[in-house]
Structure formats: C-alpha cells, structure tokens
Design an enzyme around this catalytic site. Sequence first.
Site, PDB file in Angstrom:
ATOM      1  N   TRP A   1       0.828  -1.206   0.000  1.00  0.00           N
ATOM      2  CA  TRP A   1       0.000   0.000   0.000  1.00  0.00           C
ATOM      3  C   TRP A   1       0.864   1.258   0.000  1.00  0.00           C
ATOM      4  CZ3 TRP A   1      -0.578   3.195   4.595  1.00  0.00           C
ATOM      5  CH2 TRP A   1      -1.395   4.310   4.378  1.00  0.00           C
ATOM      6  N   HIS A   2       1.986   1.230   0.698  1.00  0.00           N
ATOM      7  CA  HIS A   2       2.867   2.393   0.712  1.00  0.00           C
ATOM      8  C   HIS A   2       3.523   2.626  -0.646  1.00  0.00           C
ATOM      9  CE1 HIS A   2       2.722   2.001   5.202  1.00  0.00           C
ATOM     10  NE2 HIS A   2       2.761   3.300   5.104  1.00  0.00           N
TER      11      HIS A   2
END
Length: 401
Positions: free
Chosen positions: A332-333
């Site tokens: 997600w990052h």
Amino acid sequence: MKFEHMIPYANPLYFIWLIIALLPMILLLLYKGKRWGWYQIALTLVFLYISFGGQYWQQGVALIGYVIFQTLLVYGYHYYRTKKPNNRSSIFYLAVAAAILPLFLVKVTPFFDGQASIFNFLGISYLTFKSVQMIMEMRDGLIKEYHPFRYIQFLLFFPTISSGPIDRYRRFEKELLEAPSKEKYVDFLEKGVWNIFLGFFYKFILGYYLGQVMLPGVTKEIMSHGLFSWSFFGYMYVYSLYLFFDFAGYSLFAVGVSNLMGYDTPVNFNKPFLAPNIKEFWNRWHMSLSFWFRDYIYMRLMFTLIKKKVFKSRIVASNVGYFALFLIMGVWHGLTWYYVLYGLYHALLICGNDAWIRFKKKKGKNLPSNKATKVFSIVVTFHAVCFSFLIFSGILDQLLF
C-alpha cells in the site's frame, strides 16, 4: 491578506483562514449547542477548493470523479442487498474490488510509466478505506440504511481528508445528526485547542528541526560513510523521530479541527515509542489505520482460514494472516522492494512476539518481570521500530544500489 491554494496544515497561513472560517461555528456550538448544516457544507466546499483548486485543479477533478464513483458504487451494492438479503459473496467481493480499483491504479501506474496517475489526489487512500469499510459493514448488517448525502459528507469531511484519522461511518453519522450539548462542547473546545497547539509544537518546531535542520546533515553523513558507521544510528534515530512528530502533528491538527467543529474524531497516536512490544506499538501507532487493517483484513482473513480449515494449527493460520496483512500494508505504501521488506519485517516481529508470549506462558515462573525488564522491552522495541523506519525511508536503496 493574499489568498493562496495550499496543502492542508502545511502552512501557518492555512490556520488563519481556518480560524476565521470556524469562528461562527464555534460560537454557535458554544452558546446554542447546535450547528448550521448549510454552514458546514459551505465550509467544506471552501476548504476543498483551497486544497484542490488553483494549481491543484487536476486533483480536484479526480476527487469529484472519485466521490461520484464511490457514491454510486455503494448505492448499487446497498440496493442489491435490499433486493437480495442473502446475497452472493461474489457480488460483495466485486464491490470491494471496484472500491479499491482507483487506489490500485494510482499505486500501479507510476511503476509502469514513472508518472503519477490522473486518478491521484491527496487523501485517496483514506477515502478508499472509508468506502471499503462502508461496503463491508453493509454486508455484515451493521449499516442497514444508506443516505448518499451523509455518505458524501463522511468522505469529504475536510479536517481529515488529507492525513486521517480514518473514522468509522456509524460514529460519524451519529455526531453529524446530533451536535454536542453546550456543556460537552466546552470539553471539545478545550481538547481541540490543546490538540492544535500540540500539533504546532510537534510539526512546526520538533518536526521542522528534525526534518529540515538535522536530517540533511545525518543523510550526508550516512551517504559519505556508509551503513557500517556511527552515522547509521544518527540517521535511524533522526528519521524515526522526524517521521513521528511530522505525522503525529498532522493528525493532531485533524483531530483538533474536528473537535472545534463538534466531532470527537479518534486520535491517531498514543505514545508509540513507549510500547513494550511490537504488537502494543501497532496499537499506538497510526491507530486508525492499524485498527482498520486489523478489523477489515486480518480478522476476516483469519475467520476464512479457520472456517475453511486451511491450516490445522491456529498458530500457523495466525502467522500467515500477519504476513499477508503486513505485506498488503507494505505494498500500500508503494511498489518498491523496501516497502515490501518493511511490511515483511514487521510481520516477522509480530510472529516473533507471539512466539515469545507463548514461551513466557510455559516458562514464565522462571523469567524475571519487573520495572527493569519493562524498560528493557521498551528500549528493544524502540530500536526494532526505528530500524524498520530506516528500511521504510528508502536510504538502503540509495546505499546498496
């Protein structure tokens, strides 16, 4: 005073506009114990324009398109559930995938062409978490009615749109419909002022000094001397503290402004560097995100693994769940090796922590437990977390490749 388009909470001038605009709402809540719904809507539109207008107009267009898409998607899923209460799981998974799709495109596009996606805008991750949450709680029967306009207000609640915290719809809707009493709002006002002033101290004093004064120096040192030097520790500590004070400052601003508007938005940080173990750290760090991932990914995955009897051992199932959870959090990052490594590293720490707890239950009587061991645990956890932030920073990518 010159009007400017600006990122929320990044410029002290933003707060001047904010206080001027919030003053009528504060006075009305303080003396009458009520809100003007139309004024909150007008306030939202003004500050969305400040954040997504002018040179940021493309993000503004993406935001409008995104909100329309998610509003219709949630409406469609709610309509399907009302017609077919015993709905098929395939429709649910399809709705969740559709809700995630814009964020997925934003994350994947730069990986292929090196340019930001046209769907990208500030805060898209937080809005996506809210949308997915809505669909999942409808499926669970926790949200039985759908009011599109309230849902849009939930998505576009401007104090939290850029930096969180990630609120829950049912809690927000209750406060949207019922303003706090005059007596309760006095407490909100005190909390709001305190959170904003503490946020200023965190972000514009400690965060600025760590990020603008110290970090360039320690970065230069580690780039000159490499990983196997004392500069390794200097960079690790400074970057970790900067990351905390900068992000916690933003979160305090969001919570404080919410308080001034009469909303009890949940806090996002609770002295995370004083956590005695890694699991407690995640109960204190970016709490709204941690709890979101726990409730909507880990717990559901565990339920499925146990129900389907994929693994005979609950311990194995739990460990697999942790690795899946933190791998998703890492990706997600961003789609880079160090974000993936960051996620896998935390999964390893969590699994190791659980193994240690099981060991203590068997051998607990023979192990010391006092203030000294607690301090030791806090120090070890702090360094384990700081090392993870060193990975997260991407400095290893620059030093190794």
